[in-house]
Design a protein around this motif. Sequence first.
Motif, short mmCIF file in Angstrom:
data_model
loop_
_atom_site.label_atom_id
_atom_site.label_comp_id
_atom_site.label_asym_id
_atom_site.label_seq_id
_atom_site.Cartn_x
_atom_site.Cartn_y
_atom_site.Cartn_z
N UNK A 32 -3.42 -9.33 8.05
CA UNK A 32 -3.57 -7.96 8.55
C UNK A 32 -3.29 -7.02 7.39
N UNK A 33 -4.15 -6.01 7.23
CA UNK A 33 -3.99 -5.12 6.08
C UNK A 33 -2.97 -4.01 6.38
N UNK A 34 -2.62 -3.30 5.35
CA UNK A 34 -1.63 -2.22 5.41
C UNK A 34 -2.04 -1.13 6.39
N UNK A 35 -1.05 -0.57 7.07
CA UNK A 35 -1.30 0.53 8.01
C UNK A 35 -1.65 1.84 7.29
N UNK A 36 -1.46 1.88 5.99
CA UNK A 36 -1.70 3.14 5.26
C UNK A 36 -3.19 3.39 5.03
N UNK A 83 -2.36 -21.23 14.92
CA UNK A 83 -2.95 -20.32 13.92
C UNK A 83 -1.86 -19.34 13.50
N UNK A 84 -2.12 -18.61 12.42
CA UNK A 84 -1.12 -17.65 11.95
C UNK A 84 -1.80 -16.43 11.33
N UNK A 85 -1.14 -15.29 11.51
CA UNK A 85 -1.54 -14.05 10.82
C UNK A 85 -0.33 -13.57 10.03
N UNK A 86 -0.59 -12.97 8.87
CA UNK A 86 0.50 -12.43 8.05
C UNK A 86 0.05 -11.19 7.30
N UNK A 87 1.02 -10.42 6.83
CA UNK A 87 0.75 -9.38 5.84
C UNK A 87 0.85 -10.05 4.48
N UNK A 88 -0.10 -9.78 3.59
CA UNK A 88 -0.01 -10.38 2.26
C UNK A 88 0.65 -9.44 1.27
N UNK A 89 1.11 -8.28 1.77
CA UNK A 89 1.93 -7.36 0.97
C UNK A 89 2.70 -6.49 1.94
N UNK A 90 3.66 -5.73 1.44
CA UNK A 90 4.39 -4.78 2.28
C UNK A 90 3.40 -3.83 2.94
#
Length: 285
Positions: free
Chosen positions: A66-70, A27-34
């Motif tokens: 995973x969504x942005x930390x902001x 399986x994989x997780x990624x950020x879809x933006x910076x």
Amino acid sequence: MRIGAHESAAGGPYRAVERAIEDDCESVQLFTKNNNRWEQRMWTDQEAETFRETYADSGLQGLMAHSSYLINPCSSSESTIEKSRVALADELERCQLLGIPYLVVHPGSHTGRGVEEGIELIARNINRVYDEHDDPWEDVTLLLENTAGQGTSIGHDFSHLGDILARLEQEDRFGVCFDTCHAHAAGYDMTDRSSYEDVWEQFDETVGLSALKAFHLNGSKKPLGSQVDRHEHIGEGEIGADAFRFLVNDDRFDAHPAVVETPPLENGDPSFAKNVATLKGFRGT
Ligand SMILES: [Zn+2]
Ligand SMILES: [Zn+2]
């Protein structure tokens, strides 16, 4: 479990899938933006198609973003809350476009408002994001992640997650992603069989096991209840190996994507292959 890793999307989202294959992931997780910027252009249809095809051909059986930390829907700053709503909608849109079924978000930090008001605001703002969009992201489930409890973060107590979920209007669009490092730092002990079962009993009572859709499998550098979030390699650090043995062999979680977010190896190698292999090695043990 479908064991995998959070892979870098440098070079385009499809590259995260390629890196997951190199690390022998399932399986994989990624950020879809910076993850540290509010704005970024949307992916083109061509880029989305490349990602979808790469994933479809990969043999992987679990996919999450995973969504942005902001993003902080309960900030003391109204403008941060507003930007968080826009950013959350944008991230959901990216997942819908790329065909990613799960988006993980940290509930937020109340920055002095208190837990009660924080929970209220998180739920209200998530509901608003869905209310303000006509045909919202029907193939994406938004997962709230449990937290270590650093600072004023909400979500370290399972009841926070249950309370937020109970206030969300479209129940079937939401769930939980469980991070082992965060749970340990928050005081949930899974290091022996009976405490492990206790944790899931507590989770089931406060959140409901059916809401649990995905895992972050991370060791913890910091002790039980420390409320400090520092990831460690699998089998090392304060959690040790047994909790991961229980997890990968727990048939309640057979089909759940479960990704590592472990630090680079001592020689600086950022590959996740070693931690993925360690977890796979626990199967049947
Ligand atoms: Zn996270
Ligand atoms: Zn963490």
